[in-house]
Design a protein around this motif. Structure first.
Motif, PDB file in Angstrom:
ATOM      1  N   LEU A 148       0.832  -1.197   0.000  1.00  0.00           N
ATOM      2  CA  LEU A 148       0.000   0.000   0.000  1.00  0.00           C
ATOM      3  C   LEU A 148       0.869   1.251   0.000  1.00  0.00           C
ATOM      4  O   LEU A 148       1.979   1.249   0.539  1.00  0.00           O
ATOM      5  CB  LEU A 148      -0.912   0.014   1.226  1.00  0.00           C
ATOM      6  N   THR A 149       0.338   2.315  -0.583  1.00  0.00           N
ATOM      7  CA  THR A 149       1.018   3.605  -0.496  1.00  0.00           C
ATOM      8  C   THR A 149       0.891   4.130   0.931  1.00  0.00           C
ATOM      9  O   THR A 149       0.013   3.693   1.690  1.00  0.00           O
ATOM     10  CB  THR A 149       0.402   4.610  -1.472  1.00  0.00           C
ATOM     11  N   PRO A 150       1.744   5.074   1.336  1.00  0.00           N
ATOM     12  CA  PRO A 150       1.611   5.650   2.680  1.00  0.00           C
ATOM     13  C   PRO A 150       0.219   6.215   2.931  1.00  0.00           C
ATOM     14  O   PRO A 150      -0.329   6.056   4.025  1.00  0.00           O
ATOM     15  CB  PRO A 150       2.682   6.743   2.691  1.00  0.00           C
ATOM     16  N   ARG A 151      -0.377   6.871   1.938  1.00  0.00           N
ATOM     17  CA  ARG A 151      -1.716   7.439   2.118  1.00  0.00           C
ATOM     18  C   ARG A 151      -2.761   6.341   2.284  1.00  0.00           C
ATOM     19  O   ARG A 151      -3.652   6.444   3.133  1.00  0.00           O
ATOM     20  CB  ARG A 151      -2.080   8.322   0.923  1.00  0.00           C
ATOM     21  N   GLU A 152      -2.643   5.264   1.505  1.00  0.00           N
ATOM     22  CA  GLU A 152      -3.590   4.158   1.638  1.00  0.00           C
ATOM     23  C   GLU A 152      -3.475   3.515   3.015  1.00  0.00           C
ATOM     24  O   GLU A 152      -4.490   3.161   3.626  1.00  0.00           O
ATOM     25  CB  GLU A 152      -3.343   3.122   0.545  1.00  0.00           C
ATOM     26  N   SER A 153      -2.253   3.398   3.508  1.00  0.00           N
ATOM     27  CA  SER A 153      -2.064   2.841   4.842  1.00  0.00           C
ATOM     28  C   SER A 153      -2.691   3.733   5.904  1.00  0.00           C
ATOM     29  O   SER A 153      -3.291   3.240   6.870  1.00  0.00           O
ATOM     30  CB  SER A 153      -0.571   2.659   5.135  1.00  0.00           C
ATOM     31  N   GLN A 154      -2.572   5.059   5.729  1.00  0.00           N
ATOM     32  CA  GLN A 154      -3.202   5.990   6.670  1.00  0.00           C
ATOM     33  C   GLN A 154      -4.717   5.817   6.667  1.00  0.00           C
ATOM     34  O   GLN A 154      -5.349   5.725   7.724  1.00  0.00           O
ATOM     35  CB  GLN A 154      -2.857   7.433   6.282  1.00  0.00           C
ATOM     36  N   VAL A 155      -5.298   5.777   5.469  1.00  0.00           N
ATOM     37  CA  VAL A 155      -6.753   5.645   5.352  1.00  0.00           C
ATOM     38  C   VAL A 155      -7.208   4.322   5.954  1.00  0.00           C
ATOM     39  O   VAL A 155      -8.186   4.271   6.723  1.00  0.00           O
ATOM     40  CB  VAL A 155      -7.189   5.750   3.873  1.00  0.00           C
ATOM     41  N   LEU A 156      -6.499   3.246   5.646  1.00  0.00           N
ATOM     42  CA  LEU A 156      -6.879   1.938   6.169  1.00  0.00           C
ATOM     43  C   LEU A 156      -6.770   1.896   7.686  1.00  0.00           C
ATOM     44  O   LEU A 156      -7.636   1.333   8.366  1.00  0.00           O
ATOM     45  CB  LEU A 156      -5.994   0.859   5.543  1.00  0.00           C
ATOM     46  N   GLY A 157      -5.732   2.505   8.234  1.00  0.00           N
ATOM     47  CA  GLY A 157      -5.593   2.544   9.685  1.00  0.00           C
ATOM     48  C   GLY A 157      -6.739   3.256  10.359  1.00  0.00           C
ATOM     49  O   GLY A 157      -7.216   2.840  11.417  1.00  0.00           O
ATOM     50  N   LEU A 158      -7.225   4.332   9.734  1.00  0.00           N
ATOM     51  CA  LEU A 158      -8.352   5.075  10.300  1.00  0.00           C
ATOM     52  C   LEU A 158      -9.660   4.311  10.133  1.00  0.00           C
ATOM     53  O   LEU A 158     -10.533   4.362  11.003  1.00  0.00           O
ATOM     54  CB  LEU A 158      -8.437   6.457   9.643  1.00  0.00           C
ATOM     55  N   ILE A 159      -9.799   3.585   9.029  1.00  0.00           N
ATOM     56  CA  ILE A 159     -10.970   2.718   8.862  1.00  0.00           C
ATOM     57  C   ILE A 159     -10.998   1.668   9.965  1.00  0.00           C
ATOM     58  O   ILE A 159     -12.045   1.377  10.555  1.00  0.00           O
ATOM     59  CB  ILE A 159     -10.947   2.037   7.472  1.00  0.00           C
ATOM     60  N   ALA A 160      -9.828   1.082  10.251  1.00  0.00           N
ATOM     61  CA  ALA A 160      -9.744   0.049  11.287  1.00  0.00           C
ATOM     62  C   ALA A 160     -10.120   0.577  12.659  1.00  0.00           C
ATOM     63  O   ALA A 160     -10.556  -0.183  13.525  1.00  0.00           O
ATOM     64  CB  ALA A 160      -8.333  -0.537  11.323  1.00  0.00           C
ATOM     65  N   LYS A 161      -9.983   1.900  12.857  1.00  0.00           N
ATOM     66  CA  LYS A 161     -10.367   2.522  14.129  1.00  0.00           C
ATOM     67  C   LYS A 161     -11.836   2.914  14.139  1.00  0.00           C
ATOM     68  O   LYS A 161     -12.311   3.520  15.101  1.00  0.00           O
ATOM     69  CB  LYS A 161      -9.502   3.754  14.377  1.00  0.00           C
ATOM     70  N   GLY A 162     -12.561   2.592  13.057  1.00  0.00           N
ATOM     71  CA  GLY A 162     -13.992   2.855  13.007  1.00  0.00           C
ATOM     72  C   GLY A 162     -14.368   4.248  12.576  1.00  0.00           C
ATOM     73  O   GLY A 162     -15.516   4.660  12.752  1.00  0.00           O
ATOM     74  N   GLN A 163     -13.433   5.004  11.996  1.00  0.00           N
ATOM     75  CA  GLN A 163     -13.739   6.381  11.615  1.00  0.00           C
ATOM     76  C   GLN A 163     -14.514   6.443  10.307  1.00  0.00           C
ATOM     77  O   GLN A 163     -14.317   5.626   9.398  1.00  0.00           O
ATOM     78  CB  GLN A 163     -12.451   7.198  11.503  1.00  0.00           C
ATOM     79  N   THR A 164     -15.405   7.404  10.207  1.00  0.00           N
ATOM     80  CA  THR A 164     -16.188   7.621   8.995  1.00  0.00           C
ATOM     81  C   THR A 164     -15.353   8.362   7.963  1.00  0.00           C
ATOM     82  O   THR A 164     -14.277   8.897   8.270  1.00  0.00           O
ATOM     83  CB  THR A 164     -17.438   8.453   9.306  1.00  0.00           C
TER      84      THR A 164
END
Length: 208
Positions: A148-164
């Protein structure tokens, strides 16, 4: 006031169900709407009572908890299923989560922690106890994960935390439309059908 979270208790031991009902009914935002002693009773109660969250034991005679999850299917909107079991064999975790369980905790959990777990899965988040998390990580198999790109990893990490998407956009300083594009591309790259599967993928690969 918001409506209480409707709970269905599924366990083959009446004493366990009685104990769960006793302290869960003390919580003002919970309503225990029914009980079931086996998988067949559970499926009927789900149809009849429309609970928000099912507390499901895995080890039951006849149709067990895994069978209930398999019958319900992983793509349903509700009920959310919180597996509550005394089983400590880690190989059960991946199958239960893949079949659609929203959380996995053990029966020795503190009552306050159980109440918190119920609220967490009801809110749409994935919740695993530390022991279950290790079982999931150990049970992870399949092809090599895409890079994953750094940005994709950031987005995925926030999804995993339940963020909208809105919360993610605010955290990253981008538009909500940009986040939606990232999420769509991300789901396609990791082969996830929805955000819950993406969160599961993130847990398996140590992201978030």
């Amino acid at each position: 006031m918001t409506d209480p979270i409707r709970l269905l208790l599924v366990d083959d031991h009446p004493v366990v169900r009685r104990g769960l009902r006793g302290y869960l009914e003390l919580e003002p935002d919970f309503a225990v709407v029914g009980e079931a002693g086996d998988g067949d009773e559970a499926l009927k109660a789900i149809d009849d009572l429309d609970p928000d969250v099912v507390l499901l034991d895995l080890k039951m005679p006849g149709l067990d908890g895994q069978g209930v999850l398999d019958r319900l299917g992983p793509d349903r909107a509700r009920p959310r299923v919180l597996v509550l079991t005394s089983a400590t064999d880690a190989e059960r975790v991946p199958a239960a989560i893949t079949a659609g369980a929203a959380g996995f905790v053990y029966k020795d959990i503190d009552p306050d922690a159980l109440a918190s777990a119920i609220r967490t899965v009801h809110s749409g988040q994935l919740l695993l106890s530390p022991v279950a998390m290790r079982g999931l990580m150990n049970g992870s198999t399949g092809p090599a994960a895409p890079t994953l790109t750094p940005r994709e990893s950031q987005v995925l990490g926030l999804i995993a935390k339940g963020q909208t998407n809105r919360q993610i956009a605010r955290a990253l300083g981008v538009s909500e439309k940009t986040v939606k594009t990232h999420v769509t591309n991300l789901l396609r790259r990791i082969g996830a059908a929805d955000r819950t599967q993406a969160a599961l993928w993130a847990v398996r690969h140590g992201i978030g």
